[in-house]
Every structure is written in structure tokens, then in C-alpha cells.
Write a protein that holds these residues in place. Structure first.
Motif, PDB file in Angstrom:
ATOM      1  N   GLU A 136      26.089 -17.251 -16.373  1.00 49.65           N
ATOM      2  CA  GLU A 136      25.997 -18.072 -17.579  1.00 49.65           C
ATOM      3  C   GLU A 136      24.578 -18.593 -17.771  1.00 49.65           C
ATOM      4  O   GLU A 136      24.088 -18.680 -18.902  1.00 49.65           O
ATOM      5  N   ASN A 139      22.458 -15.781 -19.285  1.00 46.24           N
ATOM      6  CA  ASN A 139      22.765 -15.552 -20.694  1.00 46.24           C
ATOM      7  C   ASN A 139      22.181 -16.638 -21.592  1.00 46.24           C
ATOM      8  O   ASN A 139      21.741 -16.347 -22.714  1.00 46.24           O
ATOM      9  N   ASN A 144      22.164 -15.741 -25.364  1.00 49.70           N
ATOM     10  CA  ASN A 144      23.546 -15.280 -25.513  1.00 49.70           C
ATOM     11  C   ASN A 144      24.493 -16.350 -24.965  1.00 49.70           C
ATOM     12  O   ASN A 144      24.864 -16.329 -23.787  1.00 49.70           O
ATOM     13  N   SER A 146      28.052 -18.132 -25.078  1.00 47.86           N
ATOM     14  CA  SER A 146      29.446 -17.954 -25.480  1.00 47.86           C
ATOM     15  C   SER A 146      30.015 -19.273 -26.002  1.00 47.86           C
ATOM     16  O   SER A 146      29.525 -20.351 -25.640  1.00 47.86           O
ATOM     17  N   ARG A 223      13.928 -13.306 -29.888  1.00 42.99           N
ATOM     18  CA  ARG A 223      14.799 -12.275 -30.439  1.00 42.99           C
ATOM     19  C   ARG A 223      14.971 -12.517 -31.934  1.00 42.99           C
ATOM     20  O   ARG A 223      14.816 -13.648 -32.419  1.00 42.99           O
ATOM     21  N   ILE A 225      17.519 -12.331 -35.280  1.00 41.35           N
ATOM     22  CA  ILE A 225      18.937 -12.402 -35.618  1.00 41.35           C
ATOM     23  C   ILE A 225      19.069 -12.472 -37.132  1.00 41.35           C
ATOM     24  O   ILE A 225      18.119 -12.802 -37.853  1.00 41.35           O
ATOM     25  N   ALA A 229      24.445 -14.740 -37.897  1.00 41.35           N
ATOM     26  CA  ALA A 229      24.550 -15.012 -36.458  1.00 41.35           C
ATOM     27  C   ALA A 229      23.915 -16.328 -36.051  1.00 41.35           C
ATOM     28  O   ALA A 229      23.820 -16.616 -34.854  1.00 41.35           O
TER      29      ALA A 229
END
Length: 349
Positions: A136, A139, A144, A146, A223, A225, A229
Motif C-alpha cells: 500500500e 502504491n 495509485n 485504492s 503522471r 490523468i 480520474a
């Protein structure tokens, strides 16, 4: 100490919107203004001027001038810069360092030539996550996250028996991007590709060159997006704006024929008839000939010769007695016959 002077220093001459401090030493307080941000400020100042004019003419209210921004629904693509650290105090310094170097990333993106507009947001978004394992943590560093980790509280994380529990502090910055439109005449077949790997990799390398950078506890990721998103925290509790739903065309059925018709608004161009096409001679011949009505001459058997009409006392009678025609001197003039040939009568002098 160095004093701002564009005649001596080329870097001072490159400032887009110089605003000089009145105290010594004179410095440019707007050295961070770039080409893209300069255009955005000009547009916003013009928009505010137009709103004030409409307010003075009683055409608008003051609340329109102070409406909230629409940054996160204005662009289709965004660049996300994520800084992370497991110490809150170090994270403040780390995020400020990355933010100060963001101007270099914007300059590199402008030089790429594939972006029509680059709009950095004015602030970052701070978030704290409570992880229970190293996966975790990795990520979160990459962006990323969750929903389970995003909604987890510190009490819920403490209830889990794990040696990998850790608190991660992040600060995320956003840059809106508008892609340059291609000329239809110069468009190449195939999908377009937006390659910003070189500017982003150079930016990450520059950020990690900070003298206080600790790779064991600090992280940075960049990144791109889409607006769909974006996380919910960027809308600051107002909720994600909904897309406009296209209305379906109203239909109605005619009572006579039962056919369904759409209420389509006619345009003036629809009423103009198209120019006539050149006529093909072959198209004048019908593909299906009409049927010939039956008669006695169309019956099977040997052909029959029609009987000529008989004339009795100037009255012509048809063989079947269907009709009779009066033949008079005006319609059938009598000419003298000589040797079997009709001769014209001599005219009086």
C-alpha cells in the motif's frame, strides 16, 4: 547585492511581467510568471473587467465576480505531481522544494510544442494515509490509492495486527494541459501521441538533486490523468460536476398512418433543393413496362384485318356501330378525278 537591471543581466530582460520592489535592492517580484500564466492572467483580468462593466449597467450581480474557479472541469488532461514522506515536518519542506521547481517543468512542457496551454494550479492538496503493509505504501507513492486505503482512519489501521503499519503524508500538485489542434490539411493518419516523458524525467531528476533529499523516506511521482480520474478531494466537498446529458429527440405517432415522426427542426439549408443531376439516357427507359390491355387483336390465333369504315350519304359508320361521324363538304372536299388521279380545280383570275 544584485539589483534588478535588464540592461546588464539577460535573465532580468526575459521577465514577462516585471513588477519591481521599491526598496533596495530592487527585485522582480513576478519572476515566476511564464508565457502560459501571463496569458491566463490577461484573460482573467479582461473577464473581470467585462463583469464589472455589466455590474455597473445593472446587467449582473457582484456574486458573479466572486464565483469559484472551474479549473478541474476546464481541461481534459492533467499532470499530477505527487510528493510523499512519512514525516510531517520533512514533508512540508520537501513539497515546497518540489513546488518551487515546478516552473522548470512548465518551461520544458512549453518547449515541447505539442501543448497549446499549460495551466498550473495555485496550490497543492495535502492528504494523510494510514497503510498496513509495504505494498500500500508503494502504491501511494505512485499515486495509485485504492478507496479502501483512502477512507481508512488511524483507529482502523491500529486495529490491524501488522508490522508494516505506517503513516504517509502526501502533497499533490496539478497542471492542466490543452493539446494543440492539428491542421486538418496537415493531419497524419493514426492516433496522436503526447510524449512528455523527457520533461517529466528531467524534472524528477532535478527534484531529487536537492541536498536534503532522502530516498528512504521521500518519494516523488509524475503522471498524467484524465479529468474523469481526478480524486474527489480536489473538488473540496462540492462534488464532481456532472456532464450534460443529451436530450433524446421527441417522437410522435400520426393517428392516421401510425408512423413515428421526429420533431426535427428544419434548417434553411434543408429547404434548398439540390441541383439537378445530369440525365442518363438509359434512365429514361422504365425498368417495368405497363401491361397492355387485352383486345381482339391480342388474342391467340391468326391475325385479323380490320374492316374499313363504310360511308353512306356522308355518314361514316364504324364496323361495331360504336360511333358515327358526319362527313361534310368542309371536312372532305370533293376533287375531280381524271385517269384515277385527283386534279385541282383552276382558280379564277
Amino acid at each position: 547585492m544584485r539589483v534588478w537591471n535588464p540592461k546588464i543581466y539577460p535573465s532580468d530582460k526575459a521577465h514577462r511581467m516585471p513588477i519591481i520592489t521599491p526598496a533596495y535592492p530592487s527585485m522582480c517580484s513576478t519572476h515566476n510568471v511564464m508565457n502560459c500564466t501571463f496569458e491566463i492572467m490577461q484573460e482573467e483580468l479582461k473577464r473581470g473587467h467585462d463583469i464589472c462593466l455589466r455590474i455597473s449597467n445593472n446587467e449582473a450581480k457582484w456574486s458573479e465576480l466572486f464565483e469559484k474557479h472551474k479549473f478541474f472541469s476546464k481541461y481534459h488532461y492533467y499532470l499530477q505531481i505527487i510528493t510523499s514522506c512519512d514525516d510531517a515536518e520533512i514533508q512540508k519542506k520537501w513539497s515546497k522544494t518540489v513546488e518551487s521547481k515546478g516552473r522548470q517543468l512548465v518551461n520544458k512542457l512549453e518547449e515541447s510544442g505539442t501543448l497549446a496551454r499549460i495551466h498550473p494550479f495555485v496550490k497543492g492538496f495535502n492528504k494523510t494515509y494510514y497503510t498496513i503493509n509495504r505494498e500500500e505504501h508503494a502504491n501511494i507513492v505512485l499515486g495509485n490509492v485504492s478507496p479502501e486505503v483512502a477512507n481508512r482512519t488511524e483507529e482502523e489501521a491500529n486495529q490491524v495486527q501488522s508490522d508494516g503499519r505506517q503513516t504517509i503524508h502526501t502533497t499533490t500538485f496539478y497542471i492542466g494541459m490543452e493539446i494543440t489542434r492539428l491542421d486538418p490539411s496537415a493531419a497524419t493518419p493514426g492516433p496522436r501521441r503526447l510524449d512528455i516523458s523527457i520533461p517529466t524525467s528531467e524534472f524528477i531528476k532535478t527534484a531529487r538533486s536537492w541536498e536534503l533529499y532522502q530516498p528512504e523516506i521521500m518519494g516523488i511521482a509524475v503522471r498524467h490523468i484524465k479529468n474523469s480520474a481526478l480524486p474527489e478531494d480536489v473538488f473540496e466537498g462540492e462534488g464532481r460536476p456532472r456532464k450534460a446529458v443529451k436530450r433524446s429527440k421527441a417522437v410522435k405517432a400520426t393517428p392516421e398512418s401510425g408512423e413515428v415522426q421526429t420533431n426535427k427542426r428544419r434548417r434553411p439549408s434543408d429547404e434548398v433543393s439540390s441541383p439537378p443531376l445530369p440525365v442518363d439516357p438509359n434512365s429514361l427507359v422504365p425498368s417495368v413496362l405497363p401491361p397492355i390491355p387485352a383486345s381482339e387483336f391480342a388474342q391467340p390465333g391468326p391475325p385479323k384485318t380490320p374492316v374499313p369504315p363504310q360511308v353512306n350519304n356522308g355518314v361514316r359508320s364504324e364496323p361495331n356501330g360504336a360511333s358515327a361521324t358526319q362527313v361534310g363538304p368542309a371536312t372532305a372536299p370533293q376533287l375531280p378525278i381524271t385517269n384515277g388521279h385527283a386534279q385541282p380545280q383552276p382558280q379564277a383570275p
